[in-house]
Design an enzyme around this catalytic site. Structure first.
Site, PDB file in Angstrom:
ATOM      1  N   SER A 263       0.827  -1.203   0.000  1.00  0.00           N
ATOM      2  CA  SER A 263       0.000   0.000   0.000  1.00  0.00           C
ATOM      3  C   SER A 263       0.856   1.245   0.000  1.00  0.00           C
ATOM      4  O   SER A 263       1.968   1.266   0.528  1.00  0.00           O
ATOM      5  CB  SER A 263      -0.942   0.006   1.197  1.00  0.00           C
ATOM      6  N   LYS A 264       0.283   2.253  -0.629  1.00  0.00           N
ATOM      7  CA  LYS A 264       0.956   3.535  -0.721  1.00  0.00           C
ATOM      8  C   LYS A 264       1.179   4.093   0.678  1.00  0.00           C
ATOM      9  O   LYS A 264       2.203   4.686   0.982  1.00  0.00           O
ATOM     10  CB  LYS A 264       0.059   4.463  -1.536  1.00  0.00           C
ATOM     11  N   ARG A 265       0.159   3.875   1.516  1.00  0.00           N
ATOM     12  CA  ARG A 265       0.206   4.409   2.867  1.00  0.00           C
ATOM     13  C   ARG A 265       1.408   3.867   3.653  1.00  0.00           C
ATOM     14  O   ARG A 265       1.967   4.534   4.497  1.00  0.00           O
ATOM     15  CB  ARG A 265      -1.094   4.053   3.601  1.00  0.00           C
ATOM     16  N   GLY A 267       4.149   3.146   2.361  1.00  0.00           N
ATOM     17  CA  GLY A 267       5.391   3.510   1.673  1.00  0.00           C
ATOM     18  C   GLY A 267       5.849   2.480   0.662  1.00  0.00           C
ATOM     19  O   GLY A 267       7.003   2.498   0.236  1.00  0.00           O
TER      20      GLY A 267
END
Ligand code: GLU
Length: 495
Positions: A263-265, A267
């Protein structure tokens, strides 16, 4: 309700038939994560493998999620990866437009068609505005589901805002088939009357997706398994319209570890991040292809594939339903192999900006430095730290001159440098061969192992314990004058 059959007939008539048609349907969120890239790749591969048509469709109906410049990321990534589309917003096609907000007039017509068929209904309840609330929607309590057609029409005509919801049967079960997951059957009572059309007239993702997949003649729908739970509702929509259900291929998520999705969250890298980290597009694509797909038959053991070879080998049956873990070490391995397989010229071209970011001195030949690196790096971003000593001699410890295997210590190194300096000074030809032969001959004359002489020369020339290339190559690249300057400094250090 005015339902004009001609509109629907015309739309049907436009649908291309007889060929495989796949689509990549990203929402422009400004970020192409690895799972998205894999979906894009698989849909492209299916189209190419079956000599079909690959379509790019932008799913931008969720205005709240719009990100400025996000479609640019999509186009850039697809172009860089060579995932060329045959129809799409920028090039048009027989079922244009390919951006959902430009198709906004279409969806209300189809939603109303469903209302007329009894498969959907207007819902005037306040709480119905957002799609999210449909998760808790209690059909039994909703007065609108059972409202008479006349009352519903009258309230709509009076301008009362409403959403259109799918009327899911209370009884029975719905079964759908997925290529990887097989037959999945759910009880209809577990499905909610999802919103199809919002108050602003825009469709929800789930509705637009079904309408467009049909109207664009999509034969194979490839998407993330997070949409599996919606698939029964899609089937009910297809059935209500009387449309043929496409082949579904749901792909399990790409995981960062055993338990968490990438996930982007957290990183986790996007395609662009991986590029910035020094990975080659071809290596990324090759690795991503194998994250959830495995070749069969005689290719079962093959790891390295060009895009064209993937298109030839790809088969839907090879897609796995178990989640794949994104392993950066494995990507490093692929990348290193791709770097090694490049022609020296191509590698030098790719490496040059990384070399020049630290080696500014024009007297240092970047292509010669690149030649030292090609077999010795996994990523282009490792280059600067490996080659910065060419620009300036780093500070280093006298200890570096001690190496057991080469039988050197500070005293031995001192005498080696004392002999090497005049020999190198005397070379009239500063070529790799001349430097090499000069040093080898000198070691023989001194009756020492080659390494005993090479070690201190390399340490003094580079000021580093670990270097790409040996003493000969490094001295050659540095040039005679700079080599001698550095060797004299090394000698001073040892005295
Ligand atoms: N717009 C959806 C997404 O970006 C696509 C899902 C699908 O391919 O059906 O996740």
């Amino acid at each position: 309700m005015n339902i004009d059959p001609r509109y629907f007939e015309e739309m049907e008539a436009r649908i291309p038939k007889g060929k495989v048609r796949t689509r990549f349907a990203p929402s422009p969120t400004g970020y192409m994560h690895v799972g998205n890239l894999r979906t894009a790749l698989y849909t492209w591969l299916i189209a190419r493998h079956y000599d079909g048509t690959f379509i790019l469709r932008i799913e931008d109906t969720d205005q709240a999620r719009q990100v400025e410049g996000a479609t640019d990321v999509i186009y850039r990534t697809m172009t860089e990866c060579g995932l060329t589309h045959d129809e799409g917003p920028d090039i048009g096609g027989p079922v244009a437009p390919y951006i959902q907000t430009e198709r906004r007039d279409t969806y209300p017509r189809y939603a109303k068609l469903l209302v007329s068929k009894g498969a959907a209904y207007r819902c005037f309840c306040e709480k119905c505005e957002s799609e999210e609330d449909s998760g808790d929607f209690d059909r039994g309590d909703d007065p609108c589901r059972d409202m008479s057609a006349e009352e519903s029409q009258a309230r709509a005509d009076a301008g009362e805002p409403y959403v259109i919801r799918q009327r899911i049967p209370h009884e029975g079960t719905t079964t759908f088939h997925d290529v990887s997951f097989g037959d999945i059957t759910v009880e209809n009572k577990t499905l909610d009357d999802q919103v199809l059309l919002k108050r602003d007239g825009l469709p929800t993702y789930n509705f637009a997706n079904v309408v467009d997949d049909h109207l664009m003649g999509i034969t194979h729908v490839v998407r993330g398994s997070e949409y599996l739970s919606s698939a029964p509702k899609y089937n009910l929509l297809y059935e209500a319209f009387g449309w043929e259900i496409p082949t579904y291929v749901h792909c399990s998520p790409v995981m960062r570890d055993q338990h968490n999705k990438m996930s982007k969250r957290h990183g986790d890298p996007s395609y662009e991040d991986l590029k910035a980290q020094g990975y080659l597009t071809d290596a990324i694509l090759n690795y991503v292809a194998l994250l959830g797909w495995a070749p069969k038959g005689e290719k079962a053991e093959q790891e390295f594939f060009t895009l064209a070879q993937l298109a030839e080998a790809f088969d839907i049956a090879g897609i796995s339903k178990s989640p794949a873990i994104f392993d950066i070490e494995k990507l490093n391995y692929f990348n290193a192999n791709y770097l090694r397989a490049m022609t020296p010229e191509a590698f030098a071209k790719a490496a040059e900006p990384y070399i020049r970011s630290v080696v500014k001195n024009p007297a240092i030949d970047a292509a010669a430095v690149a030649a030292l690196l090609q077999a010795r790096c996994e990523k282009l971003t490792e280059i600067p730290e490996k080659v910065d000593f060419f620009e300036a001699l780093p500070e280093y410890e006298t200890d570096f001159f001690t190496n057991k295997k080469s039988k050197t210590n500070p005293e031995v190194s001192q005498s080696m440098l004392e002999a090497a300096i005049p020999m190198l000074e005397g070379l009239s030809d500063w070529t790799v061969d001349a430097i090499h032969d000069g040093l080898i001959d000198l070691a023989a004359k001194l009756e020492v192992k080659n390494a005993t002489l090479m070690w201190p020369v390399r340490i003094a020339a580079a000021g580093r314990l670990v270097t790409p290339g040996g003493a000969v190559e490094i001295c050659h690249i540095l040039g005679q004058e700079e080599t001698l300057r550095r060797l004299r400094l090394g000698l001073d250090k040892l005295k």
